[in-house]
Design a protein around this motif. Structure first.
Motif, PDB file in Angstrom:
ATOM      1  N   THR A  76      -3.492   8.154  -4.617  1.00 50.17           N
ATOM      2  CA  THR A  76      -4.299   6.985  -4.293  1.00 50.17           C
ATOM      3  C   THR A  76      -3.736   5.706  -4.870  1.00 50.17           C
ATOM      4  O   THR A  76      -3.644   4.685  -4.169  1.00 50.17           O
ATOM      5  N   TYR A  77      -3.351   5.705  -6.142  1.00 54.60           N
ATOM      6  CA  TYR A  77      -2.909   4.429  -6.692  1.00 54.60           C
ATOM      7  C   TYR A  77      -1.570   4.002  -6.108  1.00 54.60           C
ATOM      8  O   TYR A  77      -1.285   2.798  -5.977  1.00 54.60           O
ATOM      9  N   ASN A  78      -0.750   4.975  -5.711  1.00 51.84           N
ATOM     10  CA  ASN A  78       0.485   4.598  -5.030  1.00 51.84           C
ATOM     11  C   ASN A  78       0.236   4.181  -3.586  1.00 51.84           C
ATOM     12  O   ASN A  78       0.964   3.352  -3.040  1.00 51.84           O
ATOM     13  N   LEU A  79      -0.798   4.736  -2.949  1.00 47.50           N
ATOM     14  CA  LEU A  79      -1.161   4.288  -1.605  1.00 47.50           C
ATOM     15  C   LEU A  79      -1.622   2.832  -1.637  1.00 47.50           C
ATOM     16  O   LEU A  79      -1.277   2.040  -0.749  1.00 47.50           O
ATOM     17  N   ILE A  80      -2.389   2.458  -2.663  1.00 49.94           N
ATOM     18  CA  ILE A  80      -2.812   1.062  -2.817  1.00 49.94           C
ATOM     19  C   ILE A  80      -1.604   0.158  -3.047  1.00 49.94           C
ATOM     20  O   ILE A  80      -1.468  -0.906  -2.428  1.00 49.94           O
ATOM     21  N   THR A  81      -0.709   0.586  -3.939  1.00 53.25           N
ATOM     22  CA  THR A  81       0.489  -0.205  -4.228  1.00 53.25           C
ATOM     23  C   THR A  81       1.368  -0.330  -2.993  1.00 53.25           C
ATOM     24  O   THR A  81       1.819  -1.436  -2.645  1.00 53.25           O
ATOM     25  N   ASN A  82       1.626   0.783  -2.333  1.00 54.96           N
ATOM     26  CA  ASN A  82       2.474   0.759  -1.142  1.00 54.96           C
ATOM     27  C   ASN A  82       1.850  -0.067  -0.032  1.00 54.96           C
ATOM     28  O   ASN A  82       2.546  -0.759   0.721  1.00 54.96           O
ATOM     29  N   GLY A  83       0.516   0.003   0.081  1.00 56.19           N
ATOM     30  CA  GLY A  83      -0.167  -0.792   1.094  1.00 56.19           C
ATOM     31  C   GLY A  83      -0.018  -2.280   0.841  1.00 56.19           C
ATOM     32  O   GLY A  83       0.193  -3.074   1.774  1.00 56.19           O
ATOM     33  N   THR A  84      -0.118  -2.673  -0.415  1.00 54.94           N
ATOM     34  CA  THR A  84       0.061  -4.089  -0.759  1.00 54.94           C
ATOM     35  C   THR A  84       1.476  -4.545  -0.424  1.00 54.94           C
ATOM     36  O   THR A  84       1.682  -5.609   0.168  1.00 54.94           O
ATOM     37  N   ALA A  85       2.464  -3.721  -0.800  1.00 49.49           N
ATOM     38  CA  ALA A  85       3.854  -4.075  -0.507  1.00 49.49           C
ATOM     39  C   ALA A  85       4.095  -4.185   0.991  1.00 49.49           C
ATOM     40  O   ALA A  85       4.759  -5.121   1.465  1.00 49.49           O
ATOM     41  N   ALA A  86       3.548  -3.248   1.764  1.00 48.06           N
ATOM     42  CA  ALA A  86       3.746  -3.271   3.216  1.00 48.06           C
ATOM     43  C   ALA A  86       3.120  -4.513   3.844  1.00 48.06           C
ATOM     44  O   ALA A  86       3.708  -5.144   4.731  1.00 48.06           O
ATOM     45  N   LEU A  87       1.930  -4.877   3.383  1.00 47.93           N
ATOM     46  CA  LEU A  87       1.263  -6.062   3.940  1.00 47.93           C
ATOM     47  C   LEU A  87       2.001  -7.343   3.562  1.00 47.93           C
ATOM     48  O   LEU A  87       2.115  -8.266   4.388  1.00 47.93           O
ATOM     49  N   LEU A  88       2.510  -7.416   2.328  1.00 48.69           N
ATOM     50  CA  LEU A  88       3.261  -8.606   1.930  1.00 48.69           C
ATOM     51  C   LEU A  88       4.600  -8.680   2.664  1.00 48.69           C
ATOM     52  O   LEU A  88       5.116  -9.777   2.913  1.00 48.69           O
ATOM     53  N   ASP A  89       5.153  -7.527   3.025  1.00 48.76           N
ATOM     54  CA  ASP A  89       6.382  -7.487   3.820  1.00 48.76           C
ATOM     55  C   ASP A  89       6.147  -7.903   5.263  1.00 48.76           C
ATOM     56  O   ASP A  89       7.089  -8.265   5.966  1.00 48.76           O
ATOM     57  N   HIS A  90       4.879  -7.801   5.708  1.00 43.96           N
ATOM     58  CA  HIS A  90       4.547  -8.076   7.113  1.00 43.96           C
ATOM     59  C   HIS A  90       3.377  -9.058   7.165  1.00 43.96           C
ATOM     60  O   HIS A  90       2.229  -8.673   7.420  1.00 43.96           O
ATOM     61  N   PRO A  91       3.656 -10.331   6.906  1.00 39.96           N
ATOM     62  CA  PRO A  91       2.575 -11.328   6.842  1.00 39.96           C
ATOM     63  C   PRO A  91       1.746 -11.441   8.113  1.00 39.96           C
ATOM     64  O   PRO A  91       0.570 -11.812   8.052  1.00 39.96           O
ATOM     65  N   ASP A  92       2.337 -11.098   9.266  1.00 41.06           N
ATOM     66  CA  ASP A  92       1.559 -11.146  10.503  1.00 41.06           C
ATOM     67  C   ASP A  92       0.447 -10.100  10.476  1.00 41.06           C
ATOM     68  O   ASP A  92      -0.680 -10.361  10.951  1.00 41.06           O
ATOM     69  N   GLN A  93       0.722  -8.931   9.892  1.00 39.08           N
ATOM     70  CA  GLN A  93      -0.294  -7.883   9.809  1.00 39.08           C
ATOM     71  C   GLN A  93      -1.333  -8.218   8.745  1.00 39.08           C
ATOM     72  O   GLN A  93      -2.530  -7.941   8.921  1.00 39.08           O
ATOM     73  N   LEU A  94      -0.898  -8.824   7.657  1.00 41.32           N
ATOM     74  CA  LEU A  94      -1.840  -9.282   6.642  1.00 41.32           C
ATOM     75  C   LEU A  94      -2.778 -10.333   7.227  1.00 41.32           C
ATOM     76  O   LEU A  94      -3.991 -10.324   6.962  1.00 41.32           O
ATOM     77  N   ALA A  95      -2.240 -11.210   8.056  1.00 39.90           N
ATOM     78  CA  ALA A  95      -3.064 -12.241   8.690  1.00 39.90           C
ATOM     79  C   ALA A  95      -4.111 -11.620   9.610  1.00 39.90           C
ATOM     80  O   ALA A  95      -5.239 -12.119   9.713  1.00 39.90           O
ATOM     81  N   ARG A  96      -3.760 -10.519  10.288  1.00 41.44           N
ATOM     82  CA  ARG A  96      -4.728  -9.839  11.148  1.00 41.44           C
ATOM     83  C   ARG A  96      -5.925  -9.354  10.329  1.00 41.44           C
ATOM     84  O   ARG A  96      -7.076  -9.448  10.774  1.00 41.44           O
ATOM     85  N   LEU A  97      -5.654  -8.824   9.144  1.00 38.12           N
ATOM     86  CA  LEU A  97      -6.743  -8.339   8.293  1.00 38.12           C
ATOM     87  C   LEU A  97      -7.564  -9.500   7.738  1.00 38.12           C
ATOM     88  O   LEU A  97      -8.796  -9.422   7.657  1.00 38.12           O
ATOM     89  N   ARG A  98      -6.892 -10.560   7.345  1.00 34.49           N
ATOM     90  CA  ARG A  98      -7.629 -11.724   6.824  1.00 34.49           C
ATOM     91  C   ARG A  98      -8.546 -12.312   7.896  1.00 34.49           C
ATOM     92  O   ARG A  98      -9.617 -12.832   7.591  1.00 34.49           O
TER      93      ARG A  98
END
Length: 413
Positions: free
Chosen positions: A252-274
């Motif tokens: 779980t804690y690595n899934l949270i970390t990896n998820g943050t890294a993936a979203l920061l790597d893909h700002p368009d996808q982060l924007a979709r969530l925001r």
């Protein structure tokens, strides 16, 4: 270090710096050139050579093949003595059981995971995540924080410690043991075994205390779980606590970390969530895509071939060890359209990150829920969330069968 499928060095060593520099290039090479191939797993203190399967269809089939068992014969060979503390964290855990032993234990262990308890845990995750981020924003005063160590880890560790009912005084020792359990045989063998022994002792004390003083926790639920008059004995209870810790903490804690890294790597996808903070379906889909794209666990425990097999022209003699490379399967273009694209709305998304068949991860729904809630709080609370270093400075730990960042330095606001 730049690695491409054409520059992959043979033989492949999972756990090497080259492999950690770009696992996906190695997975692509294996899928194309050695769908059933041999690799070396380097754990630092010891190394092991075994077979790996890398294509989606083969990995999925392997996970339900009765000719490939986690614990053939039900334990170590006759005459081989395995210390109790080693057995309890290895062969006695749920993911190392097969057949009726597995069915019996899984039905008992699953009993305490009621929807009501999961809902309460979700509320706890949100409160912990909000409190931890508020503290980090106040303490950091704009300086970078390691999201892995200072947010993802403490939130999930507190949840798992509360969930199994670890007393406050026992938590430092419990966490040291859990860290040793998760890190494998790295560092000093004596130090590792000492921490595992301490973890076993703390967990046995926990079981005894919960028998005498039941509480609203998973260990009490496991003690009270019953099927057709059958219950878990104390040794099984200790081993099942370790199974739950593995499923509900490290993943779980690595899934949270990896998820943050993936979203920061893909700002368009982060924007979709925001843009859709209350779209639960999109958030759930986003967590599934993180699990596919950057799965914390990239392969299961080794399975043993119990009869001679031939696969893709490769003969595997009985007794061979085989691992399905789930992370390689998740990027197989034969199954996923544009597999190298991170798309939080991907549908369908039949990734194998939580396994398949009878060994499907017991803690999958818990991990999904914790990651979803923690990421929702993080994205909603930190509108200026960004990396504090260049992307090339982020590195994966050279640890076989895991996708774990050494650290994730970010600005939280």
């Amino acid at each position: 270090m730049t690695v491409t499928p054409d520059s992959v060095t043979q033989p492949i060593t999972m756990g090497s710096a080259e492999f950690a520099a770009d696992p996906t290039a190695h997975y692509a090479w294996l899928r194309e050139h050695a769908p059933v191939g041999q690799v070396r797993l380097d754990f630092g203190a010891f190394a092991q050579e075994l077979w790996v399967v890398s294509r989606y269809a083969d990995c999925k089939a392997m996970l339900t093949d009765p000719r490939l068992l986690r614990s053939p014969g039900g334990g170590p060979p006759p005459g081989v003595e395995v210390p109790e503390h080693i057995r309890l964290v290895s062969t006695a855990t749920l993911d190392m059981k097969d057949g009726e032993d597995h069915r019996r234990l899984r039905s008992l262990v699953a009993a305490p995971f009621t929807p009501k308890r999961i809902q309460r845990l979700g509320e706890q995750v949100r409160a912990l995540a909000e409190a931890r981020l508020a503290a980090l924003r106040e303490e950091s005063r704009g300086d970078p924080v390691d999201l892995r160590q200072e947010f993802a880890l403490p939130v999930t560790y507190t949840v798992i410690a509360d969930m199994v009912g670890v007393a406050e005084d026992d938590r430092p020792q419990f966490q040291r043991g859990v860290n040793a359990l998760m890190s494998g045989f790295s560092g000093s063998q004596n130090d590792w075994e000492g921490r595992i022994k301490d973890l076993v002792a703390v967990t046995r004390d926990l079981v005894e205390r919960k028998r005498a003083e039941p509480g609203d926790d998973i260990v009490t639920g496991l003690i009270q779980a019953e099927e057709a008059g059958d219950r878990l004995d104390d040794t099984e209870l200790v081993a099942m606590v370790f199974s739950l810790v593995t499923a509900g903490y490290e993943t779980t804690y690595n899934l949270i970390t990896n998820g943050t890294a993936a979203l920061l790597d893909h700002p368009d996808q982060l924007a979709r969530l925001r843009a859709a903070p209350d779209d639960e379906a999109l958030w759930r889909s986003a967590v599934e895509e993180v699990a596919r794209f950057l799965p914390p666990i990239t392969g299961t425990r080794p399975a043993t071939v119990v009869e001679d097999l031939e696969w893709h022209g490769q003969k595997l003699p009985a007794g061979s060890l085989v691992i399905p490379l789930l992370a390689a399967a998740n990027r197989d273009p034969a199954e996923f359209a544009d597999p190298e694209v991170f798309d939080i709305g991907r549908s369908p998304n039949p990734h194998l990150s939580f396994g398949h068949g009878v060994h499907f991860c017991l803690g999958a729904n818990l991990a999904r829920m914790e990651a979803r809630v923690a990421l929702q709080v993080l994205v909603g609370t930190c509108p200026d969330l960004r990396l504090a270093v260049g992307r090339s400075a982020l590195a994966l730990e050279p640890m076989p069968l895991w996708t774990r960042f050494r650290e994730l330095p970010v600005h939280v606001g």
